[in-house]
Write a protein that holds these residues in place. Structure first.
Motif, short mmCIF file in Angstrom:
data_model
loop_
_atom_site.label_atom_id
_atom_site.label_comp_id
_atom_site.label_asym_id
_atom_site.label_seq_id
_atom_site.Cartn_x
_atom_site.Cartn_y
_atom_site.Cartn_z
N THR A 1 -70.87 -33.51 -60.30
CA THR A 1 -71.33 -32.17 -59.98
C THR A 1 -72.75 -31.90 -60.45
OG1 THR A 1 -69.08 -31.29 -60.07
CG2 THR A 1 -70.87 -29.71 -60.35
N TYR A 2 -73.07 -32.34 -61.66
CA TYR A 2 -74.39 -32.00 -62.19
C TYR A 2 -75.53 -32.73 -61.49
CZ TYR A 2 -72.96 -28.62 -65.56
OH TYR A 2 -72.51 -27.46 -66.12
N LYS A 3 -75.24 -33.86 -60.90
CA LYS A 3 -76.27 -34.51 -60.08
C LYS A 3 -76.45 -33.74 -58.78
CE LYS A 3 -75.36 -39.00 -62.16
NZ LYS A 3 -74.80 -40.37 -61.98
N GLN A 4 -75.33 -33.22 -58.25
CA GLN A 4 -75.44 -32.39 -57.04
C GLN A 4 -76.19 -31.10 -57.31
OE1 GLN A 4 -74.71 -33.62 -54.27
NE2 GLN A 4 -72.61 -34.37 -54.03
N LEU A 5 -76.14 -30.65 -58.56
CA LEU A 5 -76.85 -29.42 -58.92
C LEU A 5 -78.33 -29.66 -59.22
CD1 LEU A 5 -74.20 -27.64 -61.19
CD2 LEU A 5 -74.86 -27.04 -58.85
N GLY A 6 -78.75 -30.91 -59.16
CA GLY A 6 -80.18 -31.20 -59.28
C GLY A 6 -80.66 -31.64 -60.64
N PHE A 7 -79.77 -31.91 -61.59
CA PHE A 7 -80.19 -32.37 -62.91
C PHE A 7 -80.60 -33.84 -62.84
CE2 PHE A 7 -77.91 -28.60 -64.20
CZ PHE A 7 -78.62 -28.16 -65.32
N GLU A 8 -81.76 -34.13 -63.40
CA GLU A 8 -82.26 -35.51 -63.38
C GLU A 8 -81.60 -36.37 -64.45
OE1 GLU A 8 -86.87 -35.20 -62.57
OE2 GLU A 8 -86.16 -33.51 -63.80
N ASN A 9 -81.29 -35.78 -65.59
CA ASN A 9 -80.69 -36.51 -66.71
C ASN A 9 -79.37 -35.83 -67.07
OD1 ASN A 9 -83.19 -38.28 -67.65
ND2 ASN A 9 -83.93 -36.21 -67.26
N VAL A 10 -78.30 -36.61 -67.09
CA VAL A 10 -76.97 -36.08 -67.38
C VAL A 10 -76.33 -36.96 -68.45
CG1 VAL A 10 -74.71 -35.49 -66.44
CG2 VAL A 10 -76.76 -35.23 -65.01
N GLU A 11 -75.96 -36.35 -69.58
CA GLU A 11 -75.41 -37.11 -70.71
C GLU A 11 -74.07 -36.53 -71.16
OE1 GLU A 11 -76.71 -39.82 -71.59
OE2 GLU A 11 -78.83 -39.72 -71.03
N PHE A 12 -73.14 -37.44 -71.50
CA PHE A 12 -71.83 -37.01 -71.95
C PHE A 12 -71.50 -37.65 -73.30
CE2 PHE A 12 -71.74 -36.43 -67.32
CZ PHE A 12 -71.40 -35.08 -67.27
N LYS A 13 -70.24 -37.70 -73.64
CA LYS A 13 -69.79 -38.06 -74.98
C LYS A 13 -70.44 -39.32 -75.54
CE LYS A 13 -65.39 -39.01 -75.41
NZ LYS A 13 -63.94 -38.77 -75.52
N PRO A 14 -70.56 -40.41 -74.80
CA PRO A 14 -71.17 -41.62 -75.40
C PRO A 14 -72.56 -41.39 -75.97
CG PRO A 14 -70.08 -42.17 -73.35
CD PRO A 14 -70.07 -40.67 -73.44
N TYR A 15 -73.31 -40.48 -75.36
CA TYR A 15 -74.67 -40.22 -75.84
C TYR A 15 -74.68 -39.65 -77.26
CZ TYR A 15 -79.46 -38.43 -75.94
OH TYR A 15 -80.76 -38.18 -76.29
N PHE A 16 -73.62 -38.96 -77.62
CA PHE A 16 -73.57 -38.29 -78.92
C PHE A 16 -73.01 -39.19 -80.02
CE2 PHE A 16 -73.69 -35.05 -75.71
CZ PHE A 16 -74.48 -34.05 -76.24
N ASN A 17 -72.53 -40.37 -79.65
CA ASN A 17 -72.02 -41.30 -80.64
C ASN A 17 -73.15 -41.93 -81.43
OD1 ASN A 17 -69.34 -40.90 -79.87
ND2 ASN A 17 -69.40 -42.53 -78.35
N ASP A 18 -72.82 -42.47 -82.61
CA ASP A 18 -73.83 -43.16 -83.41
C ASP A 18 -74.01 -44.59 -82.91
OD1 ASP A 18 -71.66 -44.65 -84.35
OD2 ASP A 18 -71.48 -43.46 -86.19
N GLU A 19 -74.81 -45.37 -83.63
CA GLU A 19 -75.11 -46.74 -83.20
C GLU A 19 -73.87 -47.63 -83.19
OE1 GLU A 19 -75.98 -46.18 -87.59
OE2 GLU A 19 -76.47 -45.16 -85.69
#
Length: 702
Positions: free
Chosen positions: A393-411
């Motif tokens: 959905t968020y790509k259809q709404l025009g967002f260039e960068n979309v991040e979910f749970k994995p992005y918030f994890n540590d190394e």
């Protein structure tokens, strides 16, 4: 689970002892190893009688044991009344008996038909129970395509549930095996074929007639806008089948008088204008999960405790603040995202489970508008991307960068969790990290970020601490409150306090930028509480509380006062005259919002000097308001129109409105100018979502 199995051992030994009695005298005379258990052969007539009895028992199990009600046990309360509706039981019984009959004739084995039928209906009833407990929402037919979402909700909230479901499944497997070993049926091939056909035809005929007839469905009184209570009062089996037919039998309703030409003319009148002279600040939207200012209600006192909104109150003094009227209460996060980002309204789409199901092509949003102004755009959410279909959905709404749970994890691929979800601290860390990355790698472009938090998601019972050694209390009340509600509120305020602390940290960070930045912070909906807690805390004000406590008030209706969607709930025809005022009824659909500037931006232009506080607006107008404040009120034709509509009718609740003069009006009371704008809004939403002529590939709504 082992303890439960141990508890069942005496019963198992008793069953084993009973089994010995099935051996005939002749078999007893044989060596033990040669003995064979006695198998019972049932005639067709006896089997049919047993099927009707077992079907009734299965129906009763679903209705009275497996179906989950609220804390007040609405379903059980209803069924125990003297005016018990026999037709409710019959409408739930018929699918069970005909499914069991079909399986009996198709397989020729009652030993297969009964366990399979009981498992089928029992399994879905259990799934409904857990969904209500975890999400305050019943099981819908379309949920079956979102199994991954269900598993995620289970794993985040109660590991024990999975064990119970496994035990439930194993029980029916064992029952089938046992019955197949002991029970045989005597059914001719011709009878089996005829019986299977008759049962299948009967099921089809019932589904095409009784189970899609709204008059029959509505003959049992139930709150129209409280789907959990509706399921409880009509029975899970009947309600589930009816919803399936209702969903698949409906088509998109084109607004009366709609033409694409009307929108094209409106687009010409609201030609998009980019103000190149205006400052382009970084803009960050943070939508806080269940974030409210409930703690400011008169019933609460935080003397001796930490004020959960200590920082919010200070920041609000430096901001333009107001209240949003959102589409739902206790849930509907994605609907608020839809409203705020697109400027459209979920209220206009009552037949859709959640608004993002409407997004199937590039669709105009704030992301597209900011991108047209030279911004780099990002959406962030510390949850799963498939949840509410956000990853698509968020790509259809025009967002260039979309991040979910994995992005918030540590190394190490791990995140910090509290109360079952990613913490507020981890979430704001991810937001800041993403902001710095976009700012450093996009050649000086301003940044637009939209963040949806998750930590303070319900349920709140024992979320951060339970009774006993883990229990904590973090507030006082000026009137007595049940212990269960004290625990629930203490957990809720704990999450609000965490959000408040991170809000302060985010504003401190933005003040240190040295570049203009604006922060829009707001709640998505009120928390998912039992209906009584809303009125006990005074959210519904004295007027609504008086209605609820009145002796002649219909309990069926009040259960739905909290959870219905406001687009339908505020239909003047659906609320009896004199029950409660518009202002009272919308109290539980409001969340606070602030529009804050950092020091660098405030030195250039001070919002506080230009815009008044205290406004109540529909959430669909928030994005347009922000665009006007940053000098881009006409950046797209739709946003330009929204800013004009917002000035005329700041609160639009489908059938009821609050005008710029503060007047409450029904749709029939609007002035010609107001009525024309409201009608055009409905047309424009239909055009954006459904019209084949809306082929703008940028999704900017021109």
């Amino acid at each position: 689970m082992l303890e439960k199995l141990k508890a069942y051992l005496p019963t198992l030994f008793l069953l084993a002892d009973k089994t010995k009695k099935y051996f005939s005298d002749k078999e007893k005379s044989k060596p033990f190893g040669e003995r064979k258990p006695l198998r019972v052969t049932l005639s067709t007539g006896v089997s049919l009688i047993i099927i009707f009895v077992l079907s009734a028992a299965t129906t009763a199990m679903v209705l009275f044991k497996l179906q989950y009600a609220y804390k007040e046990d609405v379903g059980i309360w209803y069924y125990m009344q003297p005016h018990f509706h026999l037709n409710v039981f019959i409408m739930n019984f018929l699918p069970v008996v005909f499914v069991m009959l079909f399986l009996f004739f198709a397989t020729g084995r009652l030993a297969v038909a009964f366990p399979a039928t009981a498992f089928l209906f029992g399994f879905f009833a259990v799934a409904n129970r857990f969904k209500v407990f975890l999400r305050d929402d019943p099981l819908y037919p379309w949920d079956l395509s979102s199994a991954r979402e269900a598993l995620s909700v289970l794993s985040n909230n109660s590991a024990g549930i999975i064990g119970k479901v496994a035990l439930f499944t194993l029980f029916f497997i064992a029952l089938t095996a046992a019955l197949c070993f002991f029970v045989r049926n005597r059914v001719s091939a011709a009878s089996r074929a005829a019986g299977a056909v008759i049962a299948a035809v009967a099921l089809t005929a019932l589904n095409l007639t009784l189970y899609r007839n709204p008059d029959i469905y509505e003959s049992v009184s139930a709150p129209v806008y409280d789907y959990v209570a509706e399921y409880n009062l009509k029975g899970f089996i009947y309600a589930f089948i009816y919803k399936f037919n209702e969903k698949n039998g409906k088509t998109t309703n084109e607004p009366r008088g709609y033409t694409a030409a009307a929108i094209e003319e409106a687009q010409a009148r609201h030609a998009p204008v980019f103000n190149g002279e205006a400052v382009r600040p970084h803009v960050i939207f943070v939508m806080g999960e269940a974030f409210t200012d409930v703690s400011e209600l008169p019933i609460f006192d935080f003397t001796g405790f930490a004020d959960p909104l200590e920082n919010f109150k200070k920041i609000r003094e430096q901001s333009v603040s107001g209240r949003l009227l959102v589409s739902g209460t206790g849930g509907g996060t994605a609907d608020t995202e839809f409203d705020v980002l697109t400027g459209m309204s979920k209220r206009e789409e009552p037949d859709v489970q959640y608004a993002f199901k409407l997004i199937s092509k590039p669709t105009g949003s704030l992301a597209g508008a900011f991108k047209s102004m030279g911004y780099v755009t990002a959406f962030l959410h510390p949850g799963d991307g498939w949840f509410y279909h956000r990853s698509v959905t968020y790509k259809q709404l025009g967002f260039e960068n979309v991040e979910f749970k994995p992005y918030f994890n540590d190394e190490n691929g791990k995140g910090e969790y509290k109360g079952g979800w990613m913490t507020e601290k981890t979430t704001i860390d991810g937001l800041i990290r993403n902001f710095e990355h976009l700012r450093a790698n996009n050649q000086g472009k301003p940044v637009f970020e939209y963040l949806t938090t998750i930590q303070n998601h319900g349920p709140y019972n024992e979320k951060y601490g339970a009774w006993g050694k883990d229990f904590f209390r973090n507030f006082n009340t000026r009137t007595e409150m049940p212990d269960d509600d004290v625990m629930l509120l203490s957990n809720y305020f704990e999450g609000v306090k965490d959000a408040d602390r991170e809000l302060a940290r985010l504003t401190d960070y933005l003040n240190g930028l040295g570049e203009p930045a604006a922060l829009v912070y707001f709640g998505d909906h009120m928390p998912s509480w039992p209906w009584g807690l809303y009125t006990d805390t005074g959210i519904g004000d004295e007027e609504l509380s008086a209605v609820i406590s009145s002796a002649d008030f219909n309990k069926d209706e009040i259960v739905g006062r909290v959870r219905y969607e406001i687009g339908d709930a505020l239909n003047a025809a659906s609320v009896s005259a004199g029950q409660a005022s518009f202002e009272s009824r919308i109290a539980i659909y409001q969340t606070p919002y602030i529009i804050w500037q950092n020091d660098a931006y405030r030195k250039i232009e001070d919002f506080n000097a230009l815009y008044p506080d205290g406004k109540l607006i529909s959430d669909s107008f928030l994005g347009a308001e922000v665009m006007e404040m940053i000098g881009q009120r006409d950046v797209t034709s739709f946003i330009s129109f929204l800013n004009g509509l917002r000035k005329l009718v700041p609160v639009a609740a489908k059938h009821e409105y609050i005008t710029s003069g503060g007047e409450y009006k029904t749709v029939d009371d609007l002035s010609p100018e107001e009525a024309e704008s409201v009608t055009l809004y409905k047309y424009w939403q239909y055009y954006n979502l459904y019209s084949s002529k809306n082929d703008d590939p940028s999704g900017l709504n021109k």
